[in-house]
Design an enzyme around this catalytic site. Sequence first.
Site, mmCIF file in Angstrom:
data_model
loop_
_atom_site.group_PDB
_atom_site.id
_atom_site.type_symbol
_atom_site.label_atom_id
_atom_site.label_comp_id
_atom_site.label_asym_id
_atom_site.label_seq_id
_atom_site.Cartn_x
_atom_site.Cartn_y
_atom_site.Cartn_z
ATOM 1 N N ARG A 5 0.818 -1.216 0.000
ATOM 2 C CA ARG A 5 0.000 0.000 0.000
ATOM 3 C C ARG A 5 0.858 1.274 0.000
ATOM 4 N NH1 ARG A 5 -3.904 -0.845 4.299
ATOM 5 N NH2 ARG A 5 -2.417 0.254 5.618
ATOM 6 N N ASP B 134 -3.545 23.504 -8.496
ATOM 7 C CA ASP B 134 -3.893 22.470 -9.475
ATOM 8 C C ASP B 134 -3.279 22.896 -10.808
ATOM 9 O OD1 ASP B 134 -5.147 20.878 -11.440
ATOM 10 O OD2 ASP B 134 -6.985 20.686 -10.265
ATOM 11 N N TYR C 207 -11.908 23.237 -9.772
ATOM 12 C CA TYR C 207 -12.582 21.999 -10.180
ATOM 13 C C TYR C 207 -13.744 21.696 -9.228
ATOM 14 C CZ TYR C 207 -12.876 17.042 -11.470
ATOM 15 O OH TYR C 207 -13.293 15.815 -11.896
ATOM 16 N N LYS D 249 -5.431 13.051 -16.965
ATOM 17 C CA LYS D 249 -5.548 13.864 -18.168
ATOM 18 C C LYS D 249 -4.277 13.776 -19.010
ATOM 19 C CE LYS D 249 -9.373 14.881 -16.127
ATOM 20 N NZ LYS D 249 -9.582 16.057 -15.323
HETATM 21 C C1 LIG Z 1 -10.260 16.153 -14.107
HETATM 22 C C2 LIG Z 1 -9.683 17.146 -13.225
HETATM 23 C C3 LIG Z 1 -9.453 16.858 -11.880
HETATM 24 C C4 LIG Z 1 -9.842 15.547 -11.269
HETATM 25 O O1 LIG Z 1 -9.170 14.453 -11.807
HETATM 26 P P1 LIG Z 1 -9.786 12.988 -11.738
HETATM 27 O O2 LIG Z 1 -8.642 12.104 -12.039
HETATM 28 O O3 LIG Z 1 -10.892 12.939 -12.748
HETATM 29 O O4 LIG Z 1 -10.297 12.790 -10.344
HETATM 30 C C5 LIG Z 1 -8.865 17.831 -11.103
HETATM 31 N N1 LIG Z 1 -8.512 19.025 -11.611
HETATM 32 C C6 LIG Z 1 -8.719 19.339 -12.895
HETATM 33 C C7 LIG Z 1 -8.312 20.670 -13.395
HETATM 34 C C8 LIG Z 1 -9.319 18.421 -13.750
HETATM 35 O O5 LIG Z 1 -9.536 18.747 -15.032
#
Ligand SMILES: *Cc1c(COP(=O)(O)O)cnc(C)c1O
Length: 392
Positions: free
Chosen positions: A58, A183, A111, A208
């Site tokens: 883990r 982010d 987000y 992404k």
């Molecule tokens: C998609 C996204 C997230 C979340 O990511 P997941 O892997 O879908 O949980 C966070 N921040 C931004 C800017 C995003 O586009």
Amino acid sequence: MSTSSKLGISVETILTHEGRDPDSQFGFVNTPVYRGSTVLFKKLADLEAQSQRFLYGRAGNPTTEGVEEVVTLLEGAYKTKLVPSGLAAITIAMLACLKAGDDILISDSAYEPGRKFADGYLSQMGISARYYDPRIGAGIADLMLPNTRAVLAESPGSLTFEVQDIPALAQAAHAHGARLIVDNSWASPLYHKPLALGADIVVHAGTKMFVGHSDAFAGTISTTEAAWENVERVRTLLGFFTSGDDAYLVARGLKTLAIRMAEHQKRALELAEWLSGQGEVVEVLHPALPSHPDHALWKRDFTGSGSLFGFVLKPASRDAVAAFVDHMQIFSMGYSWGGYESLCLPVNITKARTAVPRQERGNLFRVHVGFEGMEDIKADLAAALERYARAR
Ligand SMILES: *Cc1c(COP(=O)(O)O)cnc(C)c1O
């Protein structure tokens, strides 16, 4: 496009050469998928010493650690942890900075599921969440309360593309004893390095651009040395872990991140410029366009731009929006982004903003520009614009 790093080698070389060790994998180029919960100890003394590199699955394995190593180098971080999703990266980062009685300031453009976590969960834990104008910059100092312990920024906002003044936010946060979480999913660490601009914690939706093929979930949390201990403590306590299978897909995606980002950047810019000249288009929301209100800030703090941008079409009914998206041949509708395929999503954020009421000048759409033929991409949008104009 090469950017030198701490190691003194280019990011392209980090992406292709770091985070793997063929000598310890019988010469195979890639670190394989490590699947494993149990890690064996040979002797009682080993169990007692707890000094093996791995103790229990883990906490990580060679596949996950390879990814963490690369992202650490890219972000110029002290350390990085791979977690199961981008949302998990955001929630762990928030929990690492906050305790009962504390306060967090969150960008109005952040987000939305992260907002829901703050409003729906942190509030139950006695933590207040307040929202700020993403363009507030140094003005955030006026919003800091004695118990504000964290500021969450997303730059640019992934639906409305406001660029945030990270150095100003960092300065105000630190002056009040708070940490700045950023982010950085849109630009990737190739084009924006928030830690170098004063942030304490950088999170990514690895789902992404890192993964790049719409086939796995992952998140990363990279921090300064001072912020690390609590992030890793909270992650450990909560039991978040990323499987070797998913980690492998992140590692594989990272190998081509630089060329994919460069190509996405070129295509998104070309399409944004093309859209700017179309009759139905009121506004294109892309920070690398000189017409964008935050262009100067983007130019100061970023070295490139991403695959994702927005545009606003002239006011029209829902039927016109349906006519636009329902018959597309190349673009598809769907959440997420970062894959090889183009996506187009109608967006309604009016209800999702609380700090600054946002009224679009028409219908807002967000596109992720993929790797289909550019002429096909444009033809698909041109046909959609015609349908929209007819239905309007
Ligand atoms: C998609 C996204 C997230 C979340 O990511 P997941 O892997 O879908 O949980 C966070 N921040 C931004 C800017 C995003 O586009």
